[in-house]
Design a protein around this motif. Sequence first.
Motif, PDB file in Angstrom:
ATOM      1  N   SER A 143       2.338   6.422  -7.273  1.00 48.83           N
ATOM      2  CA  SER A 143       1.237   7.037  -8.018  1.00 48.83           C
ATOM      3  C   SER A 143       0.723   8.264  -7.263  1.00 48.83           C
ATOM      4  CB  SER A 143       0.117   6.025  -8.241  1.00 48.83           C
ATOM      5  OG  SER A 143      -0.354   5.548  -7.001  1.00 48.83           O
ATOM      6  N   ARG A 144       1.599   9.262  -7.121  1.00 49.43           N
ATOM      7  CA  ARG A 144       1.245  10.474  -6.389  1.00 49.43           C
ATOM      8  C   ARG A 144       0.485  11.444  -7.277  1.00 49.43           C
ATOM      9  NH1 ARG A 144       6.519  12.844  -4.031  1.00 49.43           N
ATOM     10  NH2 ARG A 144       7.175  12.556  -6.173  1.00 49.43           N
ATOM     11  N   THR A 145      -0.383  12.212  -6.654  1.00 45.59           N
ATOM     12  CA  THR A 145      -1.113  13.256  -7.375  1.00 45.59           C
ATOM     13  C   THR A 145      -0.244  14.504  -7.464  1.00 45.59           C
ATOM     14  OG1 THR A 145      -2.088  14.188  -5.375  1.00 45.59           O
ATOM     15  CG2 THR A 145      -3.302  12.385  -6.447  1.00 45.59           C
ATOM     16  N   THR A 146      -0.666  15.450  -8.284  1.00 40.65           N
ATOM     17  CA  THR A 146       0.061  16.704  -8.420  1.00 40.65           C
ATOM     18  C   THR A 146       0.120  17.439  -7.081  1.00 40.65           C
ATOM     19  OG1 THR A 146      -0.708  16.845 -10.689  1.00 40.65           O
ATOM     20  CG2 THR A 146       0.180  18.847  -9.740  1.00 40.65           C
ATOM     21  N   ALA A 147      -0.961  17.405  -6.330  1.00 37.83           N
ATOM     22  CA  ALA A 147      -0.999  18.063  -5.021  1.00 37.83           C
ATOM     23  C   ALA A 147      -0.013  17.406  -4.050  1.00 37.83           C
ATOM     24  CB  ALA A 147      -2.406  18.022  -4.451  1.00 37.83           C
TER      25      ALA A 147
ATOM     26  N   ARG B  61       0.825  -1.209   0.000  1.00 42.66           N
ATOM     27  CA  ARG B  61       0.000   0.000   0.000  1.00 42.66           C
ATOM     28  C   ARG B  61       0.858   1.258   0.000  1.00 42.66           C
ATOM     29  NH1 ARG B  61      -1.616   3.608   3.567  1.00 42.66           N
ATOM     30  NH2 ARG B  61      -0.634   2.535   5.295  1.00 42.66           N
ATOM     31  N   ILE B  62       1.898   1.273   0.829  1.00 46.37           N
ATOM     32  CA  ILE B  62       2.782   2.440   0.906  1.00 46.37           C
ATOM     33  C   ILE B  62       3.507   2.654  -0.419  1.00 46.37           C
ATOM     34  CG2 ILE B  62       4.880   3.327   2.009  1.00 46.37           C
ATOM     35  CD1 ILE B  62       3.860   1.928   4.609  1.00 46.37           C
TER      36      ILE B  62
ATOM     37  N   ARG C 193       3.198  19.204  -2.297  1.00 47.40           N
ATOM     38  CA  ARG C 193       3.378  19.165  -0.842  1.00 47.40           C
ATOM     39  C   ARG C 193       4.746  18.590  -0.486  1.00 47.40           C
ATOM     40  NH1 ARG C 193       1.808  15.658   3.698  1.00 47.40           N
ATOM     41  NH2 ARG C 193       1.569  17.024   5.490  1.00 47.40           N
ATOM     42  N   ASP C 194       5.162  17.552  -1.198  1.00 48.04           N
ATOM     43  CA  ASP C 194       6.477  16.957  -0.974  1.00 48.04           C
ATOM     44  C   ASP C 194       7.577  17.986  -1.213  1.00 48.04           C
ATOM     45  OD1 ASP C 194       8.519  14.903  -0.668  1.00 48.04           O
ATOM     46  OD2 ASP C 194       8.703  14.973  -2.853  1.00 48.04           O
ATOM     47  N   LEU C 195       7.479  18.743  -2.291  1.00 49.16           N
ATOM     48  CA  LEU C 195       8.479  19.768  -2.585  1.00 49.16           C
ATOM     49  C   LEU C 195       8.487  20.862  -1.513  1.00 49.16           C
ATOM     50  CD1 LEU C 195       8.071  20.091  -6.450  1.00 49.16           C
ATOM     51  CD2 LEU C 195       9.959  19.021  -5.193  1.00 49.16           C
ATOM     52  N   ASP C 196       7.314  21.256  -1.050  1.00 45.99           N
ATOM     53  CA  ASP C 196       7.226  22.268   0.009  1.00 45.99           C
ATOM     54  C   ASP C 196       7.884  21.782   1.299  1.00 45.99           C
ATOM     55  OD1 ASP C 196       5.876  23.925  -1.728  1.00 45.99           O
ATOM     56  OD2 ASP C 196       3.881  23.451  -0.924  1.00 45.99           O
ATOM     57  N   ILE C 197       7.647  20.523   1.636  1.00 45.01           N
ATOM     58  CA  ILE C 197       8.236  19.946   2.854  1.00 45.01           C
ATOM     59  C   ILE C 197       9.752  19.858   2.719  1.00 45.01           C
ATOM     60  CG2 ILE C 197       8.397  17.852   4.260  1.00 45.01           C
ATOM     61  CD1 ILE C 197       5.387  17.446   3.625  1.00 45.01           C
TER      62      ILE C 197
END
Length: 110
Positions: A40-44, A33-34, A48-52
């Motif tokens: 298959s990440r969404t654009t959002a 699951r992880i 968020r990953d880039l912001d973090i």
Amino acid sequence: MATVLQEENRLIEARALSAQEFLHGFRAEECERILERLNSRTTAEIKRDLDIRQAAAARLADQPDRRSGRDRRSGRDRRGSAEQSLPPGEERRTGGERRSGRDRRFRPAA
């Protein structure tokens, strides 16, 4: 990054795991699951990953270098040159002198 995530929400449990810990610390269904969510990440989620990541990088930039300053054991400055890191009166070995153990003890006469 884990610290930044936990600052956002205290209910988030975040920690870095090695591949070994990941594969052996979770059930196969959890791992699947992880990995599916990561692949298959969404654009959002990507944003968020880039912001973090940027927040974590900024946090690290504000902290002093952990390896700068004096070494805990020797008391010498770590940032000095290699010659400064050697004990007084010792030289850095080069070439054939860099051997250790039996090879160094039975060095052929030149």
